[in-house]
Design an enzyme around this catalytic site. Structure first.
Site, PDB file in Angstrom:
ATOM      1  CD  GLU A 189       2.238 -13.085  15.835  1.00 33.10           C
ATOM      2  OE1 GLU A 189       2.275 -11.868  16.123  1.00 33.10           O
ATOM      3  OE2 GLU A 189       1.829 -13.961  16.623  1.00 33.10           O
ATOM      4  CG  LEU A 193      -7.097  -8.798   6.960  1.00 29.38           C
ATOM      5  CD1 LEU A 193      -5.587  -8.864   6.852  1.00 29.38           C
ATOM      6  CD2 LEU A 193      -7.588  -9.763   8.019  1.00 29.38           C
ATOM      7  CG  ASP A 233      -2.079   0.913   1.126  1.00 31.27           C
ATOM      8  OD1 ASP A 233      -2.267   1.508   0.044  1.00 31.27           O
ATOM      9  OD2 ASP A 233      -2.810   1.065   2.116  1.00 31.27           O
ATOM     10  CD  GLU A 292     -13.108  -4.639  -2.336  1.00 33.11           C
ATOM     11  OE1 GLU A 292     -11.939  -5.108  -2.383  1.00 33.11           O
ATOM     12  OE2 GLU A 292     -14.111  -5.344  -2.121  1.00 33.11           O
ATOM     13  CG  ASN A 293      -7.429  -2.115  -6.265  1.00 34.47           C
ATOM     14  OD1 ASN A 293      -6.494  -2.884  -6.068  1.00 34.47           O
ATOM     15  ND2 ASN A 293      -7.694  -1.093  -5.436  1.00 34.47           N
TER      16      ASN A 293
HETATM   17  C1  FPP Z   1      -1.681   0.394  -3.416  1.00 32.33           C
HETATM   18  O1  FPP Z   1      -1.269   1.688  -3.623  1.00 32.33           O
HETATM   19  C2  FPP Z   1      -1.304  -0.538  -4.455  1.00 32.33           C
HETATM   20  C3  FPP Z   1      -2.138  -1.068  -5.386  1.00 32.33           C
HETATM   21  C4  FPP Z   1      -3.500  -0.633  -5.704  1.00 32.33           C
HETATM   22  C5  FPP Z   1      -1.697  -2.220  -6.139  1.00 32.33           C
HETATM   23  C6  FPP Z   1      -0.617  -1.897  -7.076  1.00 32.33           C
HETATM   24  C7  FPP Z   1       0.462  -2.838  -6.930  1.00 32.33           C
HETATM   25  C8  FPP Z   1       1.591  -2.706  -7.616  1.00 32.33           C
HETATM   26  C9  FPP Z   1       1.873  -1.596  -8.548  1.00 32.33           C
HETATM   27  C10 FPP Z   1       2.555  -3.741  -7.558  1.00 32.33           C
HETATM   28  C11 FPP Z   1       2.157  -4.696  -8.628  1.00 32.33           C
HETATM   29  C12 FPP Z   1       3.020  -5.827  -8.569  1.00 32.33           C
HETATM   30  C13 FPP Z   1       3.164  -6.695  -9.566  1.00 32.33           C
HETATM   31  C14 FPP Z   1       4.027  -7.827  -9.282  1.00 32.33           C
HETATM   32  C15 FPP Z   1       2.555  -6.548 -10.902  1.00 32.33           C
HETATM   33  P1  FPP Z   1      -2.392   2.778  -3.633  1.00 32.33           P
HETATM   34  O2  FPP Z   1      -2.600   3.197  -5.040  1.00 32.33           O
HETATM   35  O3  FPP Z   1      -3.596   2.282  -2.923  1.00 32.33           O
HETATM   36  O4  FPP Z   1      -1.684   3.907  -2.810  1.00 32.33           O
HETATM   37  P2  FPP Z   1      -2.395   5.020  -1.922  1.00 32.33           P
HETATM   38  O5  FPP Z   1      -3.110   4.283  -0.818  1.00 32.33           O
HETATM   39  O6  FPP Z   1      -1.261   5.829  -1.434  1.00 32.33           O
HETATM   40  O7  FPP Z   1      -3.310   5.754  -2.830  1.00 32.33           O
END
Ligand code: FPP
Length: 238
Positions: A205, A193, A18, A65-66
């Site tokens: 943990e 979580l 994150d 959710e993304n």
């Molecule tokens: C959270 O940051 C991360 C994500 C939404 C997932 C992105 C994950 C990666 C770029 C790594 C991908 C890995 C592979 C191996 C392809 P956020 O955007 O939620 O950050 P913020 O909470 O600061 O907005």
């Protein structure tokens, strides 16, 4: 350098990566830059975990959710995933990594689904570390899916309701053949979580660090593992 006790390594480490967006914002950059750095961090941590080795490493790369994020951000994340799968297959083979995806893979573009299958098939014999990417993953959906599959088994007469125990239930989760996480790491200071591995984390943990994912180094990772080794795990016993 942080020292680890090789006798007490976690068998499974799960990470909520994150803070990419905040990392970029703090530099006055678009969120995209944070995700790009985030992939670099993921590669470094995968390499380190493989060196140690940690038998199973699960990374939360994209939650259900993304899908609600702006279209352009989703497109960037898809491109990064595409590039990752394309470029990393040789590395995975060389390092003995077995690759796995958990989550709703069917929601991804066809070409990504094909690359996932290819990576899983080609790396199936990897015996140093299992790398699990959680993609369009949500724990409640995973649990509901397991219940649906179990109901189907009961309906077909292959199981009776009395057969449904915590152990049989777990066999219908995406993680059916993996040990539960011993350690869960979340970066960026959030302490929750977020619908990740709810069933599997009953005795896990938790380790929270304010460090943003793009800044999470191998040394930070070792520090989390060392902290895990200092904890006394009782699993409800005295
Ligand atoms: C959270 O940051 C991360 C994500 C939404 C997932 C992105 C994950 C990666 C770029 C790594 C991908 C890995 C592979 C191996 C392809 P956020 O955007 O939620 O950050 P913020 O909470 O600061 O907005």
């Amino acid at each position: 350098m942080t020292e680890l006790d090789p006798e007490r390594l976690p068998r499974h480490v799960a990470i909520i990566m994150d803070g990419n967006g905040r990392w970029a914002r703090r530099r006055g950059l678009p969120r995209f830059f944070g995700h790009r750095e985030g992939v670099k961090t993921a590669k470094r941590i995968i390499t380190k975990a493989c060196e140690i080795p940690i038998p199973v490493l699960t990374l939360y790369a994209f939650s259900r959710e993304n899908w609600q994020r702006p279209e352009e951000e989703i497109a960037v994340l898809m491109d990064l995933l595409r590039a990752y799968l394309r470029e990393e297959l040789p590395t995975m083979l060389e390092k003995g990594i077995r690759f796995r995806v958990i989550g709703e893979r069917e929601r991804f573009p066809e070409d990504i689904q094909e690359m996932i299958t290819l990576c899983e098939e080609k790396t199936a014999a990897g015996d140093r570390m299992t790398l699990v990417l959680a993609l369009s993953y949500g724990a409640r959906a995973e649990i509901a899916r397991a219940a649906r599959l179990l109901a189907g088994e009961v309906q077909a007469g292959r199981l009776s309701p009395e057969d449904i125990t915590p152990e049989t239930f777990a066999r219908f989760l995406y993680t059916w053949d993996l040990p539960d996480p011993d350690l869960l790491i979340r970066t960026s200071g959030e302490q929750r979580l977020s619908n990740f591995l709810l069933y599997q984390c009953a005795y896990t943990e938790f380790y929270f660090t304010p460090v943003l994912w793009p800044d999470f180094t191998e040394e930070e990772f070792l520090r989390a593992l060392a902290e895990y080794q200092r904890r006394e795990r009782r699993f409800g016993r005295v």
